[in-house]
Structures are given as structure tokens and as C-alpha cells.
Design a protein around this motif. Structure first.
Motif, mmCIF file in Angstrom:
data_model
loop_
_atom_site.group_PDB
_atom_site.id
_atom_site.type_symbol
_atom_site.label_atom_id
_atom_site.label_comp_id
_atom_site.label_asym_id
_atom_site.label_seq_id
_atom_site.Cartn_x
_atom_site.Cartn_y
_atom_site.Cartn_z
ATOM 1 N N VAL A 1 61.251 49.504 39.930
ATOM 2 C CA VAL A 1 60.159 49.775 40.850
ATOM 3 C C VAL A 1 59.107 48.688 40.666
ATOM 4 O O VAL A 1 58.558 48.532 39.568
ATOM 5 C CB VAL A 1 59.525 51.165 40.587
ATOM 6 N N GLU A 2 58.843 47.928 41.705
ATOM 7 C CA GLU A 2 57.803 46.916 41.627
ATOM 8 C C GLU A 2 56.451 47.576 41.380
ATOM 9 O O GLU A 2 56.178 48.667 41.877
ATOM 10 C CB GLU A 2 57.754 46.088 42.918
ATOM 11 N N TYR A 3 55.601 46.897 40.628
ATOM 12 C CA TYR A 3 54.288 47.441 40.274
ATOM 13 C C TYR A 3 53.502 47.847 41.517
ATOM 14 O O TYR A 3 52.881 48.913 41.555
ATOM 15 C CB TYR A 3 53.513 46.390 39.478
ATOM 16 N N ALA A 4 53.560 47.034 42.555
ATOM 17 C CA ALA A 4 52.807 47.325 43.777
ATOM 18 C C ALA A 4 53.293 48.603 44.452
ATOM 19 O O ALA A 4 52.532 49.268 45.172
ATOM 20 C CB ALA A 4 52.900 46.149 44.748
ATOM 21 N N ASN A 5 54.560 48.946 44.224
ATOM 22 C CA ASN A 5 55.140 50.127 44.880
ATOM 23 C C ASN A 5 55.155 51.359 43.989
ATOM 24 O O ASN A 5 55.637 52.415 44.402
ATOM 25 C CB ASN A 5 56.569 49.813 45.325
ATOM 26 N N LEU A 6 54.648 51.241 42.767
ATOM 27 C CA LEU A 6 54.677 52.359 41.834
ATOM 28 C C LEU A 6 53.682 53.434 42.289
ATOM 29 O O LEU A 6 52.489 53.180 42.413
ATOM 30 C CB LEU A 6 54.335 51.866 40.430
#
Length: 563
Positions: free
Chosen positions: A292-297
Motif C-alpha cells: 500500500v503506497e503511503y499516499a493511499n494508506l
């Protein structure tokens, strides 16, 4: 002959795994494999290893319990018959594997498996003379298969290169593009493993089998190894064998980490928990499940899921680091710090990475670049790819450490060898600008291309800049436009501005003031001053109807990105 645009490229080896949670774990589940080795072609160059690699894969798959059907040097009709026959064997919950070694081509973002009787004179021929990888995959997705494994070990060199190394025309005069078209599987849980980085060719090697197949077949037979571990081991071996010339690459969204040959008393499958699914870090060597990309967490999902995971298994450091990552995203640095301390004491590289991020941002602690560098370096020295990139970047910027381009290059190359796209971008800048190294435009372009192929938006922008200006490459405004467009879909503000300029000036694309205003608006929303000025100028020349069209385009853009 038609000259309709078509972008054709060599298809490099990759693997698609679609594995539901129960894959391989069910007692008595049938394992079926179809192995195709196309080596001797009527109209294309013969391949060195395709048949031997297919034979080697048959042996390895048989050893791990697959019922293997092998066909060699198959014409189109033979491949179609074999696929139909194989599909008809599939029963409920079967484990299905298809392996193809041979020439593969990509045209218009579609991948094709090339039969031995295929005669390709134009990109438009491919749907008629070859087999679409997407269509083959859909054949198996529509069965009751419990899991699907689709392996394409395709062409190791470009069959349309002339002796001078340039792309040979195949009728429509279009040159070949680099990279692969992605295959979207409908199954839950996938792993895509390339035998080499997107855009690069795989090595034939000096032995009977290619380095990739040799490494993969050995790893498949290793007891106790999960699918993820098998490909990590394969990558390390191939990098060693080829001295870094070939770097396998994986992109995983598996919801289970499957063990093909369980050791006595060992697990058959490690399930991804709700915490893993909500917060798994892309570069965590202990990751289970998709990243999970940080921006999408989503902290509202991840924090309670990981709190429950930590409570249920308090000795599991992976859950602690994932909870710390989630708390970081929520701005709760003090709590993240305490969890990272515990996990660091247990040797978790993910915790060192997390803690470095806290010091770099000054979240929960006083901002301290030197401390962040120290933490990143600890994880980098032990193989953490993102922290190898972080160490290289901090040397590059002189952030927390004395600026040193030579040391930056060493660490960036280590990360690049694990296919960290951002590292290729910075290496490209080093050779573009001659930072601690002799200027080398060919090398800079190659690094930007590799970063772009791996999805790094900054590398895409830098590559597009070269094609726009004709710096170090032949000017190609259409290629610049296409590359900026890719970067824009990934949110690169610089790409928004450049696309606005291209539409405003009619470079590489038909002049369109409405599209120009649309892209300038996106960049302006990110505070880009040049775009704001260009937007004011563009809007002053639009009619009310055209302004309404811009508004509609912006709404469509938001829906396409955020649902």
C-alpha cells in the motif's frame, strides 16, 4: 500498406500469479501445467534456450507436484488446440500454470505470444497471426480454477533489429517502443515477476538454460520457500550471475504467501492479515500480501486493523511496524516512535526505515537529518531497497551528510539493482549534469528510460524533457507528449505544465486551448506559479462554452483518479 500508428516492442519475460487465499493449501487440489517452448521459427530468428528452458520448467514443475503437458515449436493451430485441451482439464479449485518460452511482441499495449509459423510484416498482423496474452488469461479466469499461474519467458532479443542495432521496419515504418503492457487479472491476489527489468532484455547465458530459468527452477525445488521468497532468491542469483546486467523484478499483490514444498511441520500458506492488506510497505522485506503506497494508506482502516493484529500477536514485529507506519500517516508520531523502538530492538529493518522517516519529517521527534541518515544507512547496508535509495539521495542533496556524488552513485546503483525506480532517475541526473561523473547523455537517457519503465514519474518527466528539447536524443515531440501523459496520470505537476504548453503551442499534438487550460488548471491547483500565469492567459481567450468544457474535463479527471 497502412501506416496507422502502432507501437511494437519485444515482450520480456514476466510471470503473473493469481492466488486466492486457499491456493496450494487445500489438500488434494489438482495442479495442472501447460508448458510451451517455441524455439525454431519460420520467419523470425531461432532462439537459443527456449526449448531447453521449457524442458527445465517441466522438470521443476513435475517435482513440485504438477501434471505437466509439454508442446514444442508449436504453430498457431497447435497452440490453440493445446490451450483448449488444457482448459478442458481444469476442475474446481485446480492450480493452473501456463508457461511460455519463445518470441513475444507488444503492440498497442497488448502482448502477443508468437507461434512458429507467424509471419509479421505489420503490427496490424499480430492479432491475426499470434495469440493475445490477455485473451489466453481470460480463458482460464472463466474456469473454476482455484489459482492461475501465467509465465511468459519471452524473446531475449529484438527480432526486428538490423545488424547495426537499429529497429528494422516491419511494414508500417513505426519504430518499436520499450517496456511491457500490463496484464490486469480479475483474480484476487496476483504476483507479476519479470525475468528482467521492464524495457531490458533477458540474457541467454552461456549454459544450456538462461540465467533466469536456471535460478527459478532451482528456487522452485527449495523446501520451505514461499512464492515471494522464491522470486527474491531468483532475483539475487540472476543479478549475481549476470553481474548486474539482468535484474528480475516483481510486483506483488498476493493475499497469501504460498509455500510450494512445505517443510515438515512448516506452514503451507501464510495468510495476509487485514493489517497487512491495509498497511503493507512496498519495500518491506518481510511483507506479506500486496503493498500500500503511503499516499493511499487509509488510517481509519489501517490503525484499528493493525491494533487488533498487534493485540492478537504481540511478538510479531511486522504488525508493530505496520501499526507504526499507520500512526505516522495519522500524524501520531509519539506512538509510532515507541512501536518502532521495540521493533528496532528485535532487528526489524522496516522499523529502522520508519524511524528514519520520523526524524526526517520531525514527527514525534525533533527533526534531525543526520539521525535519519544513520537509521536509513543501517537498513540500507542490510539490503533495504528504499533506504539504499534514501542514503543515495541524501548524499546527492547533502542532507544530513556532506554532499558526495560519488557515494550517492554507489548507493543509488545498489537500489537500482533492486529496481527502485527513483534511483534510476537520480542516476540519470548525475550523468545528465556530470555530477561527480563525466557527462554521458546515452547513459542518462538509459537511466531515465529504466526509471520510467519502472513507473517513476520524475524519470518520465526528465525523459520527456530530453525528447522535447532533442538533448542527447533525436527530438521527438510525439514521444515527449506520450511520456508526459504517463507522468501526468501519476500526478507529476511538471508534466501538467508541459502538457499545457504542448497543447497551447501545438507541439507533438494538435493545438487545443481547452486542453491547455485544463492542464494549466491542474498545475495551478498545486501552486505552480508559471502555470497560474499561463492559465490566466489561456482563460482570457476561451468562450464561456469552452470554459464549461474545461470544468467538465476537470470533473472527469477527478472521477477517473478517485472514483
Amino acid at each position: 500498406m497502412t501506416t496507422r500508428p502502432a507501437y511494437l516492442a519485444v515482450l520480456f519475460a514476466f510471470v503473473v500469479f493469481a492466488l486466492p487465499a486457499a491456493a496450494f493449501a487445500q489438500a488434494g487440489s489438482t495442479r495442472l501445467a501447460l508448458v510451451i517452448g517455441n524455439q525454431n521459427y519460420k520467419d523470425l530468428p531461432a532462439l537459443k534456450n527456449a526449448r531447453a528452458d521449457a524442458d527445465a520448467m517441466k522438470g521443476a514443475l513435475t517435482d513440485v507436484g504438477f501434471d505437466v503437458q509439454l508442446i514444442a515449436d508449436a504453430e498457431k493451430a497447435g497452440m490453440e488446440r493445446a490451450l483448449i485441451e488444457f482448459r478442458n482439464k481444469i476442475t474446481a479449485d485446480s492450480v493452473v500454470l501456463v508457461y511460455y518460452a519463445g518470441h513475444g511482441l507488444q503492440a498497442s499495449e497488448e502482448n502477443y505470444l508468437v507461434p512458429t509459423d507467424a509471419k509479421v510484416t505489420d503490427a496490424l498482423d499480430l492479432p491475426l497471426v499470434a495469440l493475445s496474452a490477455n485473451q489466453i488469461l481470460s480463458q482460464f479466469e472463466n474456469t473454476e480454477a482455484g489459482s492461475i499461474i501465467f509465465i511468459l519467458d519471452a524473446c531475449r532479443d529484438n527480432p526486428f533489429l538490423d545488424k547495426g542495432g537499429k529497429t528494422r521496419s516491419i511494414g508500417n515504418k513505426d519504430s518499436m517502443s520499450r517496456g511491457l503492457a500490463r496484464i490486469a487479472s480479475k483474480h484476487t491476489g496476483t504476483l507479476i515477476a519479470f525475468s528482467t527489468s521492464p524495457g531490458d532484455v533477458a540474457q541467454d547465458g552461456t549454459g544450456k538454460n538462461s540465467p533466469y530459468t536456471q535460478a527459478l527452477t532451482a528456487a522452485l525445488r527449495t523446501p520451505g520457500k514461499s512464492i515471494e521468497a522464491i522470486f527474491k532468491e531468483t532475483r539475487a542469483k540472476v543479478v549475481e550471475t549476470t553481474e548486474g546486467k539482468q535484474i528480475p523484478w516483481e510486483n506483488s499483490s498476493l493475499v497469501s504467501d504460498v509455500v510450494l514444498i512445505p517443510e515438515e511441520g512448516g506452514p503451507k500458506v501464510v495468510e495476509a492479515s487485514p493489517c497487512d492488506l491495509a498497511a503493507a510497505h512496498p519495500s518491506d522485506p518481510d511483507r506479506v500480501g500486496p503493498s500500500v503506497e503511503y499516499a493511499n494508506l487509509d488510517t481509519q482502516v489501517a490503525i484499528p486493523a493493525c491494533e487488533a493484529a498487534v493485540k492478537g500477536d504481540p511478538e510479531n514485529m511486522r504488525f508493530k511496524t505496520l501499526l507504526a507506519r499507520s500512526l505516522d500517516k495519522a500524524g501520531r508520531g509519539d506512538e509510532a516512535y515507541k512501536l518502532n523502538e521495540v521493533a528496532m530492538a528485535a532487528g526489524s529493518l522496516a522499523a529502522y526505515h520508519n524511524m528514519g522517516n520520523l526524524y526526517r519529517k520531525g514527527l514525534g521527534v525533533k527533526k534531525d537529518f543526520a539521525k535519519a541518515f544513520e537509521l536509513y544507512q543501517y537498513a540500507a547496508e542490510r539490503g533495504h531497497p528504499e533506504d539504499q535509495n534514501n542514503v543515495g539521495y541524501m548524499y546527492f542533496q547533502g542532507q544530513g551528510v556532506k554532499q558526495d556524488y560519488a557515494k550517492a552513485r554507489v548507493w543509488l546503483e545498489k537500489a537500482a539493482n533492486q529496481n527502485w525506480g527513483a534511483s534510476y532517475d537520480k542516476l540519470g541526473l548525475i550523468y545528465l549534469k556530470g555530477l561527480g561523473a563525466k557527462k554521458d547523455m546515452e547513459r542518462a537517457t538509459d537511466y531515465f528510460q529504466k526509471g520510467s519503465d519502472l513507473g517513476d514519474r520524475s524519470a518520465m518527466v526528465n525523459l520527456a524533457n530530453l525528447y522535447k528539447s532533442g538533448t542527447g536524443v533525436k527530438q521527438d515531440l510525439k514521444k515527449a507528449f506520450d511520456t508526459y501523459s504517463r507522468a501526468a496520470r501519476l500526478g507529476a505537476v511538471a508534466a501538467y505544465v508541459n502538457l499545457g504548453n504542448l497543447f497551447a503551442q501545438g507541439q507533438g499534438v494538435e493545438k487545443d486551448p481547452v486542453e491547455a487550460a485544463f492542464w494549466f488548471t491542474l498545475a495551478s491547483r498545486e501552486g505552480h506559479e508559471e502555470a497560474m500565469e499561463r492559465l490566466r492567459e489561456a482563460l482570457s481567450k476561451l468562450s464561456d462554452e469552452e470554459k464549461e468544457t474545461v470544468k467538465q474535463r476537470l470533473e472527469d479527471w477527478a472521477r477517473s483518479r478517485f472514483g
